[in-house]
Design a protein around this motif. Sequence first.
Motif, PDB file in Angstrom:
ATOM      1  N   LEU A 116       0.857  -1.191   0.000  1.00  0.00           N
ATOM      2  CA  LEU A 116       0.000   0.000   0.000  1.00  0.00           C
ATOM      3  C   LEU A 116       0.891   1.238   0.000  1.00  0.00           C
ATOM      4  O   LEU A 116       1.820   1.334   0.799  1.00  0.00           O
ATOM      5  N   ASN A 117       0.586   2.156  -0.904  1.00  0.00           N
ATOM      6  CA  ASN A 117       1.339   3.404  -0.956  1.00  0.00           C
ATOM      7  C   ASN A 117       0.368   4.533  -1.253  1.00  0.00           C
ATOM      8  O   ASN A 117      -0.119   4.684  -2.376  1.00  0.00           O
ATOM      9  N   LYS A 118       0.050   5.316  -0.220  1.00  0.00           N
ATOM     10  CA  LYS A 118      -0.873   6.437  -0.352  1.00  0.00           C
ATOM     11  C   LYS A 118      -0.137   7.769  -0.161  1.00  0.00           C
ATOM     12  O   LYS A 118      -0.741   8.742   0.303  1.00  0.00           O
ATOM     13  N   LEU A 119       1.145   7.790  -0.501  1.00  0.00           N
ATOM     14  CA  LEU A 119       1.896   9.037  -0.410  1.00  0.00           C
ATOM     15  C   LEU A 119       1.433  10.008  -1.494  1.00  0.00           C
ATOM     16  O   LEU A 119       0.971   9.585  -2.560  1.00  0.00           O
ATOM     17  N   PRO A 120       1.577  11.296  -1.235  1.00  0.00           N
ATOM     18  CA  PRO A 120       1.298  12.257  -2.310  1.00  0.00           C
ATOM     19  C   PRO A 120       2.329  12.122  -3.417  1.00  0.00           C
ATOM     20  O   PRO A 120       3.428  11.608  -3.201  1.00  0.00           O
ATOM     21  N   ALA A 121       1.974  12.599  -4.608  1.00  0.00           N
ATOM     22  CA  ALA A 121       2.902  12.501  -5.728  1.00  0.00           C
ATOM     23  C   ALA A 121       4.176  13.289  -5.475  1.00  0.00           C
ATOM     24  O   ALA A 121       5.254  12.912  -5.936  1.00  0.00           O
ATOM     25  N   GLN A 122       4.069  14.363  -4.705  1.00  0.00           N
ATOM     26  CA  GLN A 122       5.218  15.227  -4.480  1.00  0.00           C
ATOM     27  C   GLN A 122       5.179  15.818  -3.073  1.00  0.00           C
ATOM     28  O   GLN A 122       4.118  16.227  -2.596  1.00  0.00           O
ATOM     29  N   PHE A 123       6.331  15.841  -2.407  1.00  0.00           N
ATOM     30  CA  PHE A 123       6.529  16.620  -1.189  1.00  0.00           C
ATOM     31  C   PHE A 123       7.328  17.865  -1.540  1.00  0.00           C
ATOM     32  O   PHE A 123       8.121  17.859  -2.485  1.00  0.00           O
ATOM     33  N   GLN A 124       7.142  18.911  -0.756  1.00  0.00           N
ATOM     34  CA  GLN A 124       7.982  20.086  -0.871  1.00  0.00           C
ATOM     35  C   GLN A 124       9.168  19.938   0.085  1.00  0.00           C
ATOM     36  O   GLN A 124       9.032  19.315   1.147  1.00  0.00           O
ATOM     37  N   PRO A 125      10.329  20.493  -0.252  1.00  0.00           N
ATOM     38  CA  PRO A 125      11.495  20.344   0.626  1.00  0.00           C
ATOM     39  C   PRO A 125      11.270  20.859   2.039  1.00  0.00           C
ATOM     40  O   PRO A 125      11.902  20.368   2.981  1.00  0.00           O
ATOM     41  N   ASP A 126      10.377  21.845   2.213  1.00  0.00           N
ATOM     42  CA  ASP A 126      10.139  22.372   3.561  1.00  0.00           C
ATOM     43  C   ASP A 126       8.959  21.702   4.261  1.00  0.00           C
ATOM     44  O   ASP A 126       8.571  22.118   5.354  1.00  0.00           O
ATOM     45  N   ASP A 127       8.395  20.648   3.659  1.00  0.00           N
ATOM     46  CA  ASP A 127       7.333  19.901   4.336  1.00  0.00           C
ATOM     47  C   ASP A 127       7.895  19.231   5.584  1.00  0.00           C
ATOM     48  O   ASP A 127       9.023  18.716   5.584  1.00  0.00           O
ATOM     49  N   LEU A 128       7.097  19.229   6.635  1.00  0.00           N
ATOM     50  CA  LEU A 128       7.457  18.571   7.888  1.00  0.00           C
ATOM     51  C   LEU A 128       6.850  17.172   7.880  1.00  0.00           C
ATOM     52  O   LEU A 128       5.631  17.019   7.815  1.00  0.00           O
ATOM     53  N   VAL A 129       7.709  16.151   7.962  1.00  0.00           N
ATOM     54  CA  VAL A 129       7.267  14.762   7.810  1.00  0.00           C
ATOM     55  C   VAL A 129       7.553  13.989   9.090  1.00  0.00           C
ATOM     56  O   VAL A 129       8.667  14.040   9.631  1.00  0.00           O
ATOM     57  N   LEU A 130       6.545  13.263   9.569  1.00  0.00           N
ATOM     58  CA  LEU A 130       6.677  12.434  10.769  1.00  0.00           C
ATOM     59  C   LEU A 130       6.305  11.003  10.404  1.00  0.00           C
ATOM     60  O   LEU A 130       5.177  10.743   9.974  1.00  0.00           O
ATOM     61  N   ILE A 131       7.263  10.070  10.561  1.00  0.00           N
ATOM     62  CA  ILE A 131       7.044   8.662  10.235  1.00  0.00           C
ATOM     63  C   ILE A 131       6.943   7.864  11.525  1.00  0.00           C
ATOM     64  O   ILE A 131       7.774   8.028  12.421  1.00  0.00           O
ATOM     65  N   ALA A 132       5.945   6.982  11.609  1.00  0.00           N
ATOM     66  CA  ALA A 132       5.741   6.187  12.820  1.00  0.00           C
ATOM     67  C   ALA A 132       5.817   4.697  12.512  1.00  0.00           C
ATOM     68  O   ALA A 132       5.084   4.196  11.645  1.00  0.00           O
ATOM     69  N   ASP A 133       6.711   4.005  13.209  1.00  0.00           N
ATOM     70  CA  ASP A 133       6.840   2.552  13.117  1.00  0.00           C
ATOM     71  C   ASP A 133       7.390   2.063  14.452  1.00  0.00           C
ATOM     72  O   ASP A 133       8.474   2.496  14.858  1.00  0.00           O
ATOM     73  N   PRO A 134       6.677   1.188  15.156  1.00  0.00           N
ATOM     74  CA  PRO A 134       7.117   0.814  16.503  1.00  0.00           C
ATOM     75  C   PRO A 134       8.498   0.185  16.580  1.00  0.00           C
ATOM     76  O   PRO A 134       9.219   0.384  17.553  1.00  0.00           O
TER      77      PRO A 134
END
Length: 213
Positions: A116-134
């Motif tokens: 499953l991949n529901k990422l947007p087509a593009q991120f901006q370099p100044d986007d703040l991204v938080l990834i969660a994996d236990p």
Amino acid sequence: MLVYVPPHPLVKHWLAVARNAATPTPIFRSALAELGRILIYEAVREFLPTVDGVIDTPMGPADVTCVDPMRPVKVIPILRAGLVLLEQSATLLPASETYHLGYVRDDETLKATSYLNKLPAQFQPDDLVLIADPMLATGGTMMQALQEIVSRGADPANIRVVAVVAAPPALKLMADAYPGLKVYTAIIDAEVNDKGYIIPGLGDAGDRAFGTM
């Protein structure tokens, strides 16, 4: 790469609950949700953009600082266990958008495959991204996730990874590839066994959180 383990008694408490093999599914899930809330709080401490303004209190005007609603955090749980870490994030983050990534790991090769991949087509370099994996064990799944996210334009310096338990193999892979990354975890365990599980770890976080052991 910065790896931060919050020296907080509540982190130690909920980690102990999650590690305990006798902890039933509902309490295990609650423990991971509590850890997720605390770790996300730490991860965004100096991460969230703010705006200043003036509001009217019942007694008169007051200068205030608020999180900028125009720059929502892009929250990305790694399915399925990553969802549990985010169960309380909606009440913690004033502005966020959630995108899902799902991976399944082959028990023999320990290689992760995306389903499953529901990422947007593009991120901006100044986007703040938080990834969660236990669990950050071998690092294979997280490395695939990071490659997908960075290939779409995200800046590793603006990515925060939240995990409950991390191990050296994963942290080394991530540090070598993305030195500007920041990881927030409840503990670092020293060993990963030949089946890809962290020792002592807390077992399979997904199975324990969803009662499918």
